[in-house]
Design a protein around this motif. Structure first.
Motif, PDB file in Angstrom:
ATOM      1  N   LEU A 416      -8.506 -55.690  72.304  1.00  0.00           N
ATOM      2  CA  LEU A 416      -9.954 -55.784  72.084  1.00  0.00           C
ATOM      3  C   LEU A 416     -10.420 -57.234  72.152  1.00  0.00           C
ATOM      4  O   LEU A 416     -11.481 -57.530  72.719  1.00  0.00           O
ATOM      5  CB  LEU A 416     -10.322 -55.180  70.728  1.00  0.00           C
ATOM      6  CG  LEU A 416     -10.184 -53.661  70.574  1.00  0.00           C
ATOM      7  CD1 LEU A 416     -10.533 -53.238  69.144  1.00  0.00           C
ATOM      8  CD2 LEU A 416     -11.095 -52.936  71.564  1.00  0.00           C
ATOM      9  N   ARG A 417      -9.645 -58.140  71.578  1.00  0.00           N
ATOM     10  CA  ARG A 417     -10.026 -59.558  71.621  1.00  0.00           C
ATOM     11  C   ARG A 417     -10.066 -60.064  73.062  1.00  0.00           C
ATOM     12  O   ARG A 417     -10.979 -60.809  73.446  1.00  0.00           O
ATOM     13  CB  ARG A 417      -9.032 -60.393  70.812  1.00  0.00           C
ATOM     14  CG  ARG A 417      -9.060 -60.165  69.307  1.00  0.00           C
ATOM     15  CD  ARG A 417      -8.223 -61.226  68.601  1.00  0.00           C
ATOM     16  NE  ARG A 417      -7.971 -60.896  67.202  1.00  0.00           N
ATOM     17  CZ  ARG A 417      -6.803 -60.511  66.727  1.00  0.00           C
ATOM     18  NH1 ARG A 417      -5.754 -60.409  67.539  1.00  0.00           N
ATOM     19  NH2 ARG A 417      -6.646 -60.227  65.454  1.00  0.00           N
ATOM     20  N   ARG A 418      -9.059 -59.674  73.840  1.00  0.00           N
ATOM     21  CA  ARG A 418      -8.977 -60.165  75.218  1.00  0.00           C
ATOM     22  C   ARG A 418     -10.105 -59.618  76.085  1.00  0.00           C
ATOM     23  O   ARG A 418     -10.578 -60.294  77.006  1.00  0.00           O
ATOM     24  CB  ARG A 418      -7.625 -59.781  75.812  1.00  0.00           C
ATOM     25  CG  ARG A 418      -6.456 -60.573  75.225  1.00  0.00           C
ATOM     26  CD  ARG A 418      -5.122 -60.039  75.696  1.00  0.00           C
ATOM     27  NE  ARG A 418      -4.009 -60.848  75.194  1.00  0.00           N
ATOM     28  CZ  ARG A 418      -2.737 -60.499  75.270  1.00  0.00           C
ATOM     29  NH1 ARG A 418      -2.403 -59.336  75.827  1.00  0.00           N
ATOM     30  NH2 ARG A 418      -1.795 -61.292  74.793  1.00  0.00           N
ATOM     31  N   ALA A 419     -10.550 -58.394  75.806  1.00  0.00           N
ATOM     32  CA  ALA A 419     -11.592 -57.773  76.626  1.00  0.00           C
ATOM     33  C   ALA A 419     -12.998 -58.148  76.177  1.00  0.00           C
ATOM     34  O   ALA A 419     -13.963 -57.925  76.912  1.00  0.00           O
ATOM     35  CB  ALA A 419     -11.432 -56.248  76.586  1.00  0.00           C
ATOM     36  N   ALA A 420     -13.135 -58.725  74.996  1.00  0.00           N
ATOM     37  CA  ALA A 420     -14.457 -58.974  74.418  1.00  0.00           C
ATOM     38  C   ALA A 420     -15.092 -60.246  74.972  1.00  0.00           C
ATOM     39  O   ALA A 420     -14.404 -61.180  75.390  1.00  0.00           O
ATOM     40  CB  ALA A 420     -14.347 -59.072  72.903  1.00  0.00           C
ATOM     41  N   PHE A 421     -16.425 -60.256  74.938  1.00  0.00           N
ATOM     42  CA  PHE A 421     -17.174 -61.490  75.176  1.00  0.00           C
ATOM     43  C   PHE A 421     -17.505 -62.084  73.812  1.00  0.00           C
ATOM     44  O   PHE A 421     -18.233 -61.480  73.021  1.00  0.00           O
ATOM     45  CB  PHE A 421     -18.466 -61.220  75.945  1.00  0.00           C
ATOM     46  CG  PHE A 421     -19.388 -62.415  75.985  1.00  0.00           C
ATOM     47  CD1 PHE A 421     -19.140 -63.464  76.858  1.00  0.00           C
ATOM     48  CD2 PHE A 421     -20.474 -62.502  75.120  1.00  0.00           C
ATOM     49  CE1 PHE A 421     -19.978 -64.578  76.883  1.00  0.00           C
ATOM     50  CE2 PHE A 421     -21.313 -63.608  75.142  1.00  0.00           C
ATOM     51  CZ  PHE A 421     -21.061 -64.646  76.029  1.00  0.00           C
ATOM     52  N   VAL A 422     -16.946 -63.242  73.529  1.00  0.00           N
ATOM     53  CA  VAL A 422     -17.172 -63.908  72.245  1.00  0.00           C
ATOM     54  C   VAL A 422     -17.665 -65.321  72.511  1.00  0.00           C
ATOM     55  O   VAL A 422     -16.993 -66.100  73.195  1.00  0.00           O
ATOM     56  CB  VAL A 422     -15.885 -63.954  71.391  1.00  0.00           C
ATOM     57  CG1 VAL A 422     -16.143 -64.706  70.087  1.00  0.00           C
ATOM     58  CG2 VAL A 422     -15.376 -62.546  71.100  1.00  0.00           C
ATOM     59  N   ASP A 423     -18.840 -65.621  71.980  1.00  0.00           N
ATOM     60  CA  ASP A 423     -19.438 -66.945  72.158  1.00  0.00           C
ATOM     61  C   ASP A 423     -19.659 -67.559  70.778  1.00  0.00           C
ATOM     62  O   ASP A 423     -20.540 -67.129  70.032  1.00  0.00           O
ATOM     63  CB  ASP A 423     -20.769 -66.811  72.905  1.00  0.00           C
ATOM     64  CG  ASP A 423     -21.439 -68.164  73.118  1.00  0.00           C
ATOM     65  OD1 ASP A 423     -20.751 -69.201  72.988  1.00  0.00           O
ATOM     66  OD2 ASP A 423     -22.655 -68.188  73.401  1.00  0.00           O
ATOM     67  N   ILE A 424     -18.834 -68.545  70.416  1.00  0.00           N
ATOM     68  CA  ILE A 424     -18.982 -69.230  69.127  1.00  0.00           C
ATOM     69  C   ILE A 424     -20.000 -70.347  69.298  1.00  0.00           C
ATOM     70  O   ILE A 424     -19.831 -71.236  70.138  1.00  0.00           O
ATOM     71  CB  ILE A 424     -17.628 -69.779  68.643  1.00  0.00           C
ATOM     72  CG1 ILE A 424     -16.668 -68.612  68.366  1.00  0.00           C
ATOM     73  CG2 ILE A 424     -17.803 -70.623  67.381  1.00  0.00           C
ATOM     74  CD1 ILE A 424     -15.280 -69.032  67.948  1.00  0.00           C
ATOM     75  N   ARG A 425     -21.057 -70.309  68.495  1.00  0.00           N
ATOM     76  CA  ARG A 425     -22.177 -71.238  68.665  1.00  0.00           C
ATOM     77  C   ARG A 425     -22.082 -72.464  67.761  1.00  0.00           C
ATOM     78  O   ARG A 425     -22.910 -73.358  67.865  1.00  0.00           O
ATOM     79  CB  ARG A 425     -23.491 -70.508  68.372  1.00  0.00           C
ATOM     80  CG  ARG A 425     -23.770 -69.315  69.286  1.00  0.00           C
ATOM     81  CD  ARG A 425     -24.162 -69.757  70.679  1.00  0.00           C
ATOM     82  NE  ARG A 425     -24.475 -68.628  71.539  1.00  0.00           N
ATOM     83  CZ  ARG A 425     -25.680 -68.068  71.639  1.00  0.00           C
ATOM     84  NH1 ARG A 425     -26.684 -68.527  70.907  1.00  0.00           N
ATOM     85  NH2 ARG A 425     -25.877 -67.052  72.457  1.00  0.00           N
ATOM     86  N   LEU A 426     -21.146 -72.517  66.840  1.00  0.00           N
ATOM     87  CA  LEU A 426     -21.055 -73.658  65.920  1.00  0.00           C
ATOM     88  C   LEU A 426     -20.255 -74.796  66.537  1.00  0.00           C
ATOM     89  O   LEU A 426     -19.300 -74.549  67.263  1.00  0.00           O
ATOM     90  CB  LEU A 426     -20.394 -73.214  64.613  1.00  0.00           C
ATOM     91  CG  LEU A 426     -21.170 -72.190  63.790  1.00  0.00           C
ATOM     92  CD1 LEU A 426     -20.400 -71.833  62.539  1.00  0.00           C
ATOM     93  CD2 LEU A 426     -22.539 -72.729  63.407  1.00  0.00           C
TER      94      LEU A 426
END
Length: 426
Positions: A416-426
Protein backbone atom coordinates in the motif's frame (compact mmCIF):
# COMPACT_ATOMS: atom_id res chain seq x y z
CA UNK A 1 15.55 17.80 2.34
CA UNK A 2 15.43 15.94 5.66
CA UNK A 3 17.14 18.84 7.45
CA UNK A 4 14.64 21.28 5.92
CA UNK A 5 11.75 19.04 7.03
CA UNK A 6 13.01 19.02 10.63
CA UNK A 7 13.44 22.80 10.66
CA UNK A 8 9.96 23.43 9.27
CA UNK A 9 8.47 20.90 11.70
CA UNK A 10 10.13 22.70 14.60
CA UNK A 11 8.54 25.96 13.45
CA UNK A 12 5.14 24.31 13.13
CA UNK A 13 5.33 22.82 16.60
CA UNK A 14 6.46 26.13 18.06
CA UNK A 15 3.42 27.79 16.53
CA UNK A 16 1.13 25.06 17.85
CA UNK A 17 2.20 25.64 21.40
CA UNK A 18 0.88 29.17 20.95
CA UNK A 19 -2.63 27.80 20.43
CA UNK A 20 -3.32 28.60 16.77
CA UNK A 21 -5.85 25.77 16.45
CA UNK A 22 -7.97 27.22 13.63
CA UNK A 23 -4.90 27.99 11.54
CA UNK A 24 -3.45 24.51 12.15
CA UNK A 25 -6.70 22.89 11.03
CA UNK A 26 -6.21 24.51 7.62
CA UNK A 27 -2.48 23.88 7.29
CA UNK A 28 -1.52 20.68 5.50
CA UNK A 29 1.03 18.28 6.95
CA UNK A 30 0.64 15.62 4.26
CA UNK A 31 -1.60 14.51 1.40
CA UNK A 32 -2.34 10.78 1.10
CA UNK A 33 -4.11 9.82 -2.14
CA UNK A 34 -5.97 13.17 -2.18
CA UNK A 35 -6.88 12.94 1.53
CA UNK A 36 -5.41 15.60 3.82
CA UNK A 37 -3.64 15.19 7.16
CA UNK A 38 -3.59 18.59 8.84
CA UNK A 39 -0.98 20.06 11.16
CA UNK A 40 -3.69 19.98 13.82
CA UNK A 41 -4.10 16.20 13.30
CA UNK A 42 -0.34 15.78 13.68
CA UNK A 43 -0.17 17.77 16.89
CA UNK A 44 -3.14 16.00 18.46
CA UNK A 45 -1.52 12.63 17.71
CA UNK A 46 1.79 13.88 19.11
CA UNK A 47 0.05 14.95 22.31
CA UNK A 48 -1.62 11.54 22.49
CA UNK A 49 1.69 9.68 22.08
CA UNK A 50 3.44 11.86 24.65
CA UNK A 51 0.62 11.48 27.19
CA UNK A 52 0.32 7.69 26.99
CA UNK A 53 4.04 7.02 26.71
CA UNK A 54 5.03 9.07 29.73
CA UNK A 55 7.44 11.16 27.67
CA UNK A 56 8.26 14.76 28.64
CA UNK A 57 5.93 17.11 26.77
CA UNK A 58 8.68 19.40 25.53
CA UNK A 59 9.32 21.00 22.17
CA UNK A 60 12.44 18.85 21.79
CA UNK A 61 10.42 15.65 22.31
CA UNK A 62 7.79 16.72 19.79
CA UNK A 63 10.41 17.67 17.21
CA UNK A 64 12.15 14.31 17.53
CA UNK A 65 8.95 12.27 17.39
CA UNK A 66 7.27 14.37 14.71
CA UNK A 67 8.53 12.53 11.58
CA UNK A 68 7.69 9.06 12.95
CA UNK A 69 4.27 10.14 14.24
CA UNK A 70 3.47 11.68 10.86
CA UNK A 71 4.38 8.39 9.16
CA UNK A 72 2.05 6.59 11.58
CA UNK A 73 -0.76 8.98 10.63
CA UNK A 74 -0.05 8.30 6.96
CA UNK A 75 -0.18 4.54 7.58
CA UNK A 76 -3.47 4.92 9.47
CA UNK A 77 -4.93 6.86 6.56
CA UNK A 78 -3.80 4.16 4.10
CA UNK A 79 -5.41 1.50 6.31
CA UNK A 80 -8.64 3.50 6.49
CA UNK A 81 -8.74 4.02 2.72
CA UNK A 82 -8.11 0.33 2.00
CA UNK A 83 -10.82 -0.71 4.48
CA UNK A 84 -13.28 1.74 2.89
CA UNK A 85 -12.45 0.40 -0.57
CA UNK A 86 -13.27 -3.12 0.61
CA UNK A 87 -16.49 -2.05 2.35
CA UNK A 88 -15.22 -2.69 5.89
CA UNK A 89 -16.88 -0.61 8.62
CA UNK A 90 -16.40 -0.16 12.36
CA UNK A 91 -19.33 0.27 14.74
CA UNK A 92 -19.55 2.71 17.65
CA UNK A 93 -19.86 -0.25 19.99
CA UNK A 94 -16.53 -1.68 18.82
CA UNK A 95 -14.83 1.66 19.45
CA UNK A 96 -16.42 1.98 22.90
CA UNK A 97 -15.27 -1.51 23.86
CA UNK A 98 -11.73 -0.61 22.80
CA UNK A 99 -11.88 2.57 24.89
CA UNK A 100 -13.02 0.59 27.94
CA UNK A 101 -10.12 -1.84 27.51
CA UNK A 102 -7.74 1.10 27.25
CA UNK A 103 -9.09 2.53 30.50
CA UNK A 104 -8.61 -0.79 32.27
CA UNK A 105 -5.05 -1.27 31.00
CA UNK A 106 -4.12 2.22 32.21
CA UNK A 107 -5.75 1.76 35.62
CA UNK A 108 -8.54 4.28 34.96
CA UNK A 109 -12.13 3.93 36.12
CA UNK A 110 -15.04 4.31 33.69
CA UNK A 111 -14.92 7.85 32.32
CA UNK A 112 -11.36 8.31 33.55
CA UNK A 113 -10.04 8.32 29.99
CA UNK A 114 -12.18 11.33 29.10
CA UNK A 115 -10.84 13.21 32.11
CA UNK A 116 -7.28 12.15 31.28
CA UNK A 117 -7.56 13.51 27.73
CA UNK A 118 -9.36 16.70 28.77
CA UNK A 119 -6.71 17.52 31.38
CA UNK A 120 -4.11 17.42 28.60
CA UNK A 121 -6.28 19.30 26.07
CA UNK A 122 -6.37 16.33 23.69
CA UNK A 123 -9.41 15.91 21.46
CA UNK A 124 -10.98 12.48 22.00
CA UNK A 125 -11.61 12.22 18.25
CA UNK A 126 -7.85 11.91 17.72
CA UNK A 127 -7.87 8.71 19.77
CA UNK A 128 -11.09 7.28 18.34
CA UNK A 129 -9.87 7.85 14.78
CA UNK A 130 -6.73 5.85 15.55
CA UNK A 131 -8.78 3.08 17.16
CA UNK A 132 -11.18 2.91 14.20
CA UNK A 133 -8.24 2.57 11.82
CA UNK A 134 -6.72 -0.30 13.82
CA UNK A 135 -10.02 -2.19 14.17
CA UNK A 136 -10.75 -1.85 10.45
CA UNK A 137 -7.24 -3.03 9.59
CA UNK A 138 -7.58 -6.05 11.88
CA UNK A 139 -10.84 -6.99 10.15
CA UNK A 140 -9.22 -6.54 6.75
CA UNK A 141 -6.25 -8.75 7.63
CA UNK A 142 -8.45 -11.47 9.13
CA UNK A 143 -10.81 -11.45 6.16
CA UNK A 144 -8.13 -11.35 3.50
CA UNK A 145 -5.45 -13.58 4.98
CA UNK A 146 -7.21 -15.66 7.64
CA UNK A 147 -8.12 -18.51 5.32
CA UNK A 148 -4.58 -18.58 3.93
CA UNK A 149 -2.99 -18.77 7.39
CA UNK A 150 -4.45 -22.07 8.59
CA UNK A 151 -2.11 -24.61 10.18
CA UNK A 152 -2.05 -28.38 9.86
CA UNK A 153 -2.22 -30.99 12.61
CA UNK A 154 1.34 -31.98 11.71
CA UNK A 155 2.58 -28.45 12.42
CA UNK A 156 0.84 -28.42 15.80
CA UNK A 157 2.30 -31.85 16.63
CA UNK A 158 5.76 -30.51 15.82
CA UNK A 159 5.33 -27.58 18.22
CA UNK A 160 4.00 -29.86 20.98
CA UNK A 161 7.01 -32.13 20.56
CA UNK A 162 9.32 -29.14 20.76
CA UNK A 163 7.64 -27.89 23.96
CA UNK A 164 8.09 -31.24 25.66
CA UNK A 165 11.70 -31.61 24.51
CA UNK A 166 12.53 -28.18 25.95
CA UNK A 167 11.18 -29.00 29.41
CA UNK A 168 13.60 -27.72 32.05
CA UNK A 169 15.22 -25.16 29.74
CA UNK A 170 14.99 -21.36 30.18
CA UNK A 171 11.95 -19.49 28.86
CA UNK A 172 11.70 -15.74 28.42
CA UNK A 173 8.70 -13.40 28.70
CA UNK A 174 9.57 -10.89 25.98
CA UNK A 175 8.12 -7.61 24.73
CA UNK A 176 9.14 -6.05 21.42
CA UNK A 177 9.09 -2.84 19.42
CA UNK A 178 9.51 -3.35 15.67
CA UNK A 179 10.46 -0.47 13.37
CA UNK A 180 10.52 -1.46 9.68
CA UNK A 181 13.05 -0.12 7.18
CA UNK A 182 11.16 -0.07 3.89
CA UNK A 183 13.66 2.09 2.02
CA UNK A 184 17.46 2.37 2.38
CA UNK A 185 17.19 6.13 2.84
CA UNK A 186 15.14 5.55 6.03
CA UNK A 187 17.87 3.46 7.69
CA UNK A 188 19.56 6.20 9.72
CA UNK A 189 16.31 7.84 10.83
CA UNK A 190 14.81 4.50 11.94
CA UNK A 191 17.92 3.60 13.93
CA UNK A 192 17.87 7.04 15.53
CA UNK A 193 14.24 6.56 16.57
CA UNK A 194 15.06 3.13 18.05
CA UNK A 195 17.84 4.65 20.16
CA UNK A 196 15.55 7.46 21.33
CA UNK A 197 12.86 4.99 22.39
CA UNK A 198 15.46 3.06 24.39
CA UNK A 199 16.64 6.25 26.07
CA UNK A 200 13.08 7.27 26.92
CA UNK A 201 12.33 3.83 28.40
CA UNK A 202 15.47 3.98 30.51
CA UNK A 203 14.35 7.43 31.68
CA UNK A 204 11.04 6.01 32.92
CA UNK A 205 8.71 5.95 29.88
CA UNK A 206 6.29 3.02 29.68
CA UNK A 207 7.64 0.43 27.22
CA UNK A 208 4.19 -1.03 26.51
CA UNK A 209 2.79 2.41 25.69
CA UNK A 210 5.74 3.11 23.39
CA UNK A 211 5.14 -0.23 21.66
CA UNK A 212 1.46 0.58 21.17
CA UNK A 213 2.31 3.92 19.58
CA UNK A 214 5.45 3.15 17.58
CA UNK A 215 5.79 -0.58 16.91
CA UNK A 216 4.67 -1.84 13.51
CA UNK A 217 4.33 -5.44 14.67
CA UNK A 218 0.89 -7.02 15.24
CA UNK A 219 1.94 -7.32 18.90
CA UNK A 220 1.64 -3.52 19.22
CA UNK A 221 -2.00 -3.76 20.31
CA UNK A 222 -0.85 -6.02 23.19
CA UNK A 223 1.84 -3.57 24.27
CA UNK A 224 4.46 -5.48 22.30
CA UNK A 225 4.02 -8.75 24.20
CA UNK A 226 5.47 -11.82 22.47
CA UNK A 227 4.54 -14.10 25.37
CA UNK A 228 6.88 -16.83 26.60
CA UNK A 229 9.63 -17.83 24.18
CA UNK A 230 12.69 -20.06 24.11
CA UNK A 231 15.97 -19.52 22.32
CA UNK A 232 15.49 -20.68 18.75
CA UNK A 233 11.98 -19.29 18.32
CA UNK A 234 12.70 -15.68 17.39
CA UNK A 235 15.48 -16.03 14.80
CA UNK A 236 19.26 -15.86 15.11
CA UNK A 237 19.62 -12.09 15.48
CA UNK A 238 16.96 -11.77 18.19
CA UNK A 239 18.09 -14.95 19.95
CA UNK A 240 21.61 -13.57 20.28
CA UNK A 241 20.29 -10.33 21.78
CA UNK A 242 17.87 -12.12 24.11
CA UNK A 243 20.56 -14.44 25.49
CA UNK A 244 22.47 -11.41 26.81
CA UNK A 245 19.54 -9.91 28.73
CA UNK A 246 18.48 -10.23 32.35
CA UNK A 247 14.92 -9.56 33.55
CA UNK A 248 14.17 -5.84 33.40
CA UNK A 249 16.79 -5.13 30.71
CA UNK A 250 16.44 -3.72 27.18
CA UNK A 251 18.39 -4.83 24.14
CA UNK A 252 20.13 -2.34 21.87
CA UNK A 253 18.50 -1.95 18.43
CA UNK A 254 18.72 -5.31 16.64
CA UNK A 255 18.91 -5.14 12.83
CA UNK A 256 17.12 -7.88 10.91
CA UNK A 257 16.24 -8.19 7.24
CA UNK A 258 12.96 -6.27 7.82
CA UNK A 259 14.09 -3.51 10.17
CA UNK A 260 15.04 -2.83 13.79
CA UNK A 261 13.78 -4.61 16.91
CA UNK A 262 14.02 -3.55 20.55
CA UNK A 263 13.51 -6.39 23.04
CA UNK A 264 12.50 -6.00 26.68
CA UNK A 265 12.91 -9.06 28.91
CA UNK A 266 10.23 -8.92 31.58
CA UNK A 267 10.63 -12.33 33.25
CA UNK A 268 12.54 -15.61 32.96
CA UNK A 269 11.47 -19.08 34.10
CA UNK A 270 12.17 -22.77 33.58
CA UNK A 271 10.00 -24.41 30.91
CA UNK A 272 7.38 -26.72 32.42
CA UNK A 273 6.69 -28.84 29.36
CA UNK A 274 3.18 -30.16 28.72
CA UNK A 275 2.44 -31.91 32.00
CA UNK A 276 2.63 -29.10 34.57
CA UNK A 277 -0.27 -26.63 34.80
CA UNK A 278 0.29 -22.90 34.46
CA UNK A 279 -0.33 -20.56 37.35
CA UNK A 280 -2.86 -17.83 36.67
CA UNK A 281 -1.60 -14.33 37.55
CA UNK A 282 -3.13 -13.06 40.81
CA UNK A 283 -6.07 -10.66 40.54
CA UNK A 284 -6.28 -7.75 42.97
CA UNK A 285 -8.86 -5.06 43.58
CA UNK A 286 -6.97 -1.80 44.03
CA UNK A 287 -7.78 1.57 45.55
CA UNK A 288 -5.60 4.47 44.44
CA UNK A 289 -4.83 7.87 45.93
CA UNK A 290 -3.26 10.19 43.36
CA UNK A 291 -1.54 13.48 44.17
CA UNK A 292 -0.85 15.34 40.90
CA UNK A 293 2.34 17.26 40.17
CA UNK A 294 2.75 19.86 37.40
CA UNK A 295 5.14 19.09 34.52
CA UNK A 296 8.72 19.92 35.45
CA UNK A 297 7.98 20.04 39.18
CA UNK A 298 11.09 20.86 41.20
CA UNK A 299 12.62 18.77 44.00
CA UNK A 300 10.86 20.79 46.72
CA UNK A 301 7.41 20.24 45.19
CA UNK A 302 8.09 16.52 44.73
CA UNK A 303 9.30 16.21 48.33
CA UNK A 304 6.16 17.96 49.61
CA UNK A 305 3.93 15.64 47.57
CA UNK A 306 5.78 12.55 48.80
CA UNK A 307 5.49 13.71 52.41
CA UNK A 308 1.79 14.47 51.98
CA UNK A 309 1.20 11.06 50.42
CA UNK A 310 3.00 9.39 53.32
CA UNK A 311 0.76 11.21 55.79
CA UNK A 312 -2.33 9.96 53.96
CA UNK A 313 -0.83 6.46 53.78
CA UNK A 314 -0.25 6.36 57.53
CA UNK A 315 -3.82 7.47 58.29
CA UNK A 316 -5.70 5.21 55.85
CA UNK A 317 -6.89 1.95 57.43
CA UNK A 318 -9.45 0.87 54.82
CA UNK A 319 -10.11 1.36 51.11
CA UNK A 320 -13.02 3.61 52.09
CA UNK A 321 -10.58 5.83 54.00
CA UNK A 322 -8.38 6.16 50.93
CA UNK A 323 -11.39 6.89 48.72
CA UNK A 324 -12.59 9.60 51.10
CA UNK A 325 -9.15 11.22 51.11
CA UNK A 326 -9.11 11.30 47.31
CA UNK A 327 -12.47 13.08 47.26
CA UNK A 328 -11.35 15.56 49.91
CA UNK A 329 -8.34 16.67 47.88
CA UNK A 330 -10.40 16.73 44.66
CA UNK A 331 -8.16 14.31 42.77
CA UNK A 332 -10.02 12.98 39.67
CA UNK A 333 -7.55 10.11 39.18
CA UNK A 334 -8.05 8.83 42.72
CA UNK A 335 -10.54 6.03 43.26
CA UNK A 336 -11.06 2.30 42.87
CA UNK A 337 -9.18 0.83 39.89
CA UNK A 338 -11.30 -2.32 39.81
CA UNK A 339 -10.08 -5.90 39.46
CA UNK A 340 -6.68 -6.05 37.77
CA UNK A 341 -4.32 -8.90 36.99
CA UNK A 342 -1.00 -8.14 38.64
CA UNK A 343 0.70 -9.05 35.37
CA UNK A 344 -1.08 -6.08 33.74
CA UNK A 345 0.37 -3.56 36.20
CA UNK A 346 3.42 -1.47 35.40
CA UNK A 347 6.60 -2.98 36.91
CA UNK A 348 6.87 -0.37 39.68
CA UNK A 349 3.21 -0.80 40.63
CA UNK A 350 3.54 -4.59 40.54
CA UNK A 351 6.49 -4.42 42.92
CA UNK A 352 4.51 -2.09 45.18
CA UNK A 353 1.54 -4.48 45.37
CA UNK A 354 3.46 -7.76 45.61
CA UNK A 355 3.40 -8.89 49.24
CA UNK A 356 1.38 -5.86 50.38
CA UNK A 357 -1.05 -7.00 53.12
CA UNK A 358 -4.76 -6.48 52.58
CA UNK A 359 -6.07 -3.04 53.60
CA UNK A 360 -2.59 -1.66 54.21
CA UNK A 361 -1.64 1.48 52.29
CA UNK A 362 1.56 1.24 50.28
CA UNK A 363 4.50 3.56 50.50
CA UNK A 364 4.22 6.58 48.17
CA UNK A 365 5.39 5.99 44.58
CA UNK A 366 6.54 8.78 42.27
CA UNK A 367 5.05 8.51 38.76
CA UNK A 368 5.45 10.68 35.69
CA UNK A 369 2.43 12.84 36.63
CA UNK A 370 2.47 12.80 40.42
CA UNK A 371 2.59 10.54 43.46
CA UNK A 372 0.36 7.52 44.13
CA UNK A 373 -0.56 5.37 47.12
CA UNK A 374 -2.15 1.96 46.51
CA UNK A 375 -4.18 -0.32 48.77
CA UNK A 376 -5.23 -3.92 48.05
CA UNK A 377 -8.94 -4.17 48.85
CA UNK A 378 -9.18 -7.82 47.80
CA UNK A 379 -6.77 -10.44 46.51
CA UNK A 380 -8.18 -13.45 44.65
CA UNK A 381 -6.78 -16.91 45.23
CA UNK A 382 -4.16 -18.03 42.70
CA UNK A 383 -5.36 -20.98 40.66
CA UNK A 384 -3.65 -23.55 38.50
CA UNK A 385 -4.73 -23.51 34.87
CA UNK A 386 -4.71 -27.01 33.45
CA UNK A 387 -5.21 -27.01 29.71
CA UNK A 388 -6.75 -30.01 28.06
CA UNK A 389 -4.95 -31.54 25.10
CA UNK A 390 -7.49 -29.85 22.82
CA UNK A 391 -6.93 -26.53 24.58
CA UNK A 392 -3.16 -26.78 24.12
CA UNK A 393 -3.57 -27.51 20.42
CA UNK A 394 -5.98 -24.60 20.01
CA UNK A 395 -3.58 -22.19 21.72
CA UNK A 396 -0.69 -23.30 19.50
CA UNK A 397 -2.82 -23.01 16.36
CA UNK A 398 -3.88 -19.47 17.33
CA UNK A 399 -0.27 -18.42 17.84
CA UNK A 400 0.88 -19.83 14.50
CA UNK A 401 -2.05 -18.25 12.66
CA UNK A 402 -1.39 -14.86 14.27
CA UNK A 403 2.28 -15.04 13.27
CA UNK A 404 1.38 -15.76 9.65
CA UNK A 405 -1.28 -13.08 9.47
CA UNK A 406 1.16 -10.61 11.01
CA UNK A 407 3.67 -11.30 8.27
CA UNK A 408 0.98 -11.01 5.59
CA UNK A 409 -0.22 -7.72 7.11
CA UNK A 410 3.27 -6.21 7.00
CA UNK A 411 3.70 -7.23 3.38
CA UNK A 412 0.30 -5.80 2.42
CA UNK A 413 1.08 -2.54 4.24
CA UNK A 414 4.36 -2.32 2.34
CA UNK A 415 2.48 -2.74 -0.95
CA UNK A 416 0.00 0.00 0.00
CA UNK A 417 2.83 2.41 0.81
CA UNK A 418 4.55 1.73 -2.51
CA UNK A 419 1.35 2.22 -4.53
CA UNK A 420 0.19 5.35 -2.69
CA UNK A 421 0.66 8.99 -3.61
CA UNK A 422 2.05 10.66 -0.50
CA UNK A 423 3.04 14.32 -0.48
CA UNK A 424 4.58 15.56 2.80
CA UNK A 425 4.16 19.34 2.95
CA UNK A 426 6.25 20.13 6.05
Amino acid sequence: MKRLFVCVLALVLTLVTGGARAQDTLRIAAVVNDEIISVYDLNMRLSLVVAFSGLPNTLETRQRLGPQVLRSLIDDELKRQEATRLGISVSEGEVENALRRLEKVNGLDRGGLDRFLASRKIQKSSLTTQIESEIAWRKLVQGRFGALSQVSNEEIDEVLSEIESNKGKPEYLVLEIFLPVDKPENERETLSLANRLIQQTQAGANFQALAQNFSKSPTAERGGSLGWNRLGQLGNELDQALAKLRPGQLSPPVRTIDGYYILYLREQRTARGLSNPETAPPVVNLQQLFLPLPPGAGPAAVADAMEGAKTFSDKAKTCQDLEKMGKEIGSPLSGNLGDIKTSALAPQQRDLVRGLPLLKASRPLRTKDGVIVLMVCRRDRVEKLELTAAGQRERIADRLINERMGLAARQHMRDLRRAAFVDIRL
